[in-house]
Write an enzyme that holds these catalytic residues in place. Structure first.
Site, PDB file in Angstrom:
ATOM      1  N   ARG A  92       0.656  -1.114  -0.002  1.00 55.21           N
ATOM      2  CA  ARG A  92      -0.163   0.254  -0.270  1.00 55.21           C
ATOM      3  C   ARG A  92       0.765   1.096  -0.091  1.00 55.21           C
ATOM      4  NH1 ARG A  92      -5.346   0.669   3.975  1.00 55.21           N
ATOM      5  NH2 ARG A  92      -3.061   0.060   5.595  1.00 55.21           N
ATOM      6  N   HIS A 143      -7.206   7.650  11.544  1.00 59.68           N
ATOM      7  CA  HIS A 143      -6.703   6.680  11.188  1.00 59.68           C
ATOM      8  C   HIS A 143      -4.794   6.585  11.435  1.00 59.68           C
ATOM      9  CE1 HIS A 143     -11.058   5.253   9.885  1.00 59.68           C
ATOM     10  NE2 HIS A 143     -11.096   5.714  11.093  1.00 59.68           N
ATOM     11  N   CYS A 151       6.280   1.003  17.627  1.00 61.02           N
ATOM     12  CA  CYS A 151       6.505  -0.639  18.630  1.00 61.02           C
ATOM     13  C   CYS A 151       5.630  -1.261  19.559  1.00 61.02           C
ATOM     14  CB  CYS A 151       7.989  -0.251  19.569  1.00 61.02           C
ATOM     15  SG  CYS A 151       8.682  -1.575  20.298  1.00 61.02           S
ATOM     16  N   CYS A 154       7.069  -1.313  24.038  1.00 58.04           N
ATOM     17  CA  CYS A 154       7.306  -0.246  24.223  1.00 58.04           C
ATOM     18  C   CYS A 154       6.805   1.463  24.194  1.00 58.04           C
ATOM     19  CB  CYS A 154       8.670  -0.104  24.292  1.00 58.04           C
ATOM     20  SG  CYS A 154       9.726   0.990  23.058  1.00 58.04           S
ATOM     21  N   CYS A 183      12.084  -3.141  16.964  1.00 54.67           N
ATOM     22  CA  CYS A 183      12.919  -1.715  17.777  1.00 54.67           C
ATOM     23  C   CYS A 183      13.768  -1.391  18.290  1.00 54.67           C
ATOM     24  CB  CYS A 183      11.933  -1.731  18.359  1.00 54.67           C
ATOM     25  SG  CYS A 183      11.873  -0.094  19.742  1.00 54.67           S
TER      26      CYS A 183
END
Ligand SMILES: [Zn+2]
Length: 294
Positions: A92, A143, A151, A154, A183
């Protein structure tokens, strides 16, 4: 949803159609109104970006046709197969990057720029409004944005250049679990996920508060909202419909521009409102012409 739980809208339409006058189709009265409108709330949906070639979830083509939104756009789907969700998101992303803003994005950007008391809520995760020059300090992505990632462990939120370096992937090759970005925070190593708001998730609270404060602005001396502009959506999607209601309670006249035929049972449009059916990229510049020309 099973068929027994789907409300039968056609019955509602025939039951109320005689009682309630339909929304106006008059371009003249809309233009007379918008030219004097001082305070506008705009709500943008998928139908705005469709003329730029951005499909909706359900309109996603190719291999995605065989997957449903539960697999591709829910936290459970991500937990089950993060690589699949990332492939969908990267695809996308590629589509959005190669698309261009259309005439409706440009007309809205101009209108927002000319009208300082203008707030835009978009349900689109693309950046076509930004690329059309829409003022970003008054543009909220309900949205989220496809160009943000966060992440799962966290909650670190990344955007911009940090994202592109983590999401380089050759889409001709299927993604494996090892390819899912992790992350960058030391000792976290959590799986990174797209920063969009998935089905079953809610809009971030700080954003909801900003919107609420704008609608009920105490510095505005109780000033009304003049216009609620609804572009590219006519569906009943919470909380979008709640914002339409809130603006209506502030006195706004509602104008809807969408490809779909008006469903009088959904948005509760009345005589003082407008409904324009058709291609938003054609209609919107025409509707806004008296304000944005020059
Ligand atoms: Zn982390």
């Amino acid at each position: 949803m099973t068929s027994s739980t789907v409300p039968d809208y056609s019955a509602v339409v025939s039951a109320t159609g005689f009682l309630r006058p339909r929304a106006s189709r008059s371009l003249d009265t809309f233009q007379e109104h918008i030219i004097t409108s001082k305070r506008t709330l705009a709500l943008l949906g998928a139908g705005l970006s469709a003329p730029s070639g951005i499909p909706t979830y359900r309109g996603a083509g190719g291999v995605w046709r065989t997957h449903d939104v539960i697999q591709l756009a829910t936290p459970a789907g991500f937990e089950n197969d993060p690589a699949l969700v990332w492939m969908f998101e990267l695809e996308r992303r590629r589509m959005i990057k190669s698309a261009s803003p259309n005439a409706a994005h440009l007309a809205l950007a101009k209108l927002a720029e000319l009208n300082k008391d203008f707030l835009t809520l978009t349900m689109n995760i693309d950046d076509l409004s930004e690329r059309a020059g829409h003022p970003t300090d008054r543009l909220y992505h309900l949205h989220g944005s496809i160009f943000d990632i966060k992440c799962t462990k966290c909650n670190l939120l990344l955007s911009g250049d940090a994202v592109s370096s983590l999401t380089q992937h050759d889409l001709s090759q299927p993604l494996g679990l090892d390819d899912v970005p992790r992350c960058p925070t030391t000792e976290c190593d959590g799986l990174l996920r797209p920063g969009v708001v998935w089905f079953t998730e809610s809009i971030p609270r700080p954003m909801m508060k900003h919107i609420h404060d704008w609608i009920n602005d105490p510095n505005n001396h109780g000033m009304n909202i003049d216009t609620m502009l609804v572009v590219g959506t006519s569906a009943l999607v919470y909380p979008a419909t709640a914002y339409i209601e809130a603006a209506r309670r502030k006195g706004a006249r509602v104008a809807v521009v969408d490809m779909e035929k008006e469903d009088p049972s959904l948005l509760g449009l009345e005589e003082q409102d407008w409904y324009f059916q058709g291609d938003v990229a054609e209609l919107l510049p025409k509707m806004l012409e008296p304000v944005i020309r020059g």
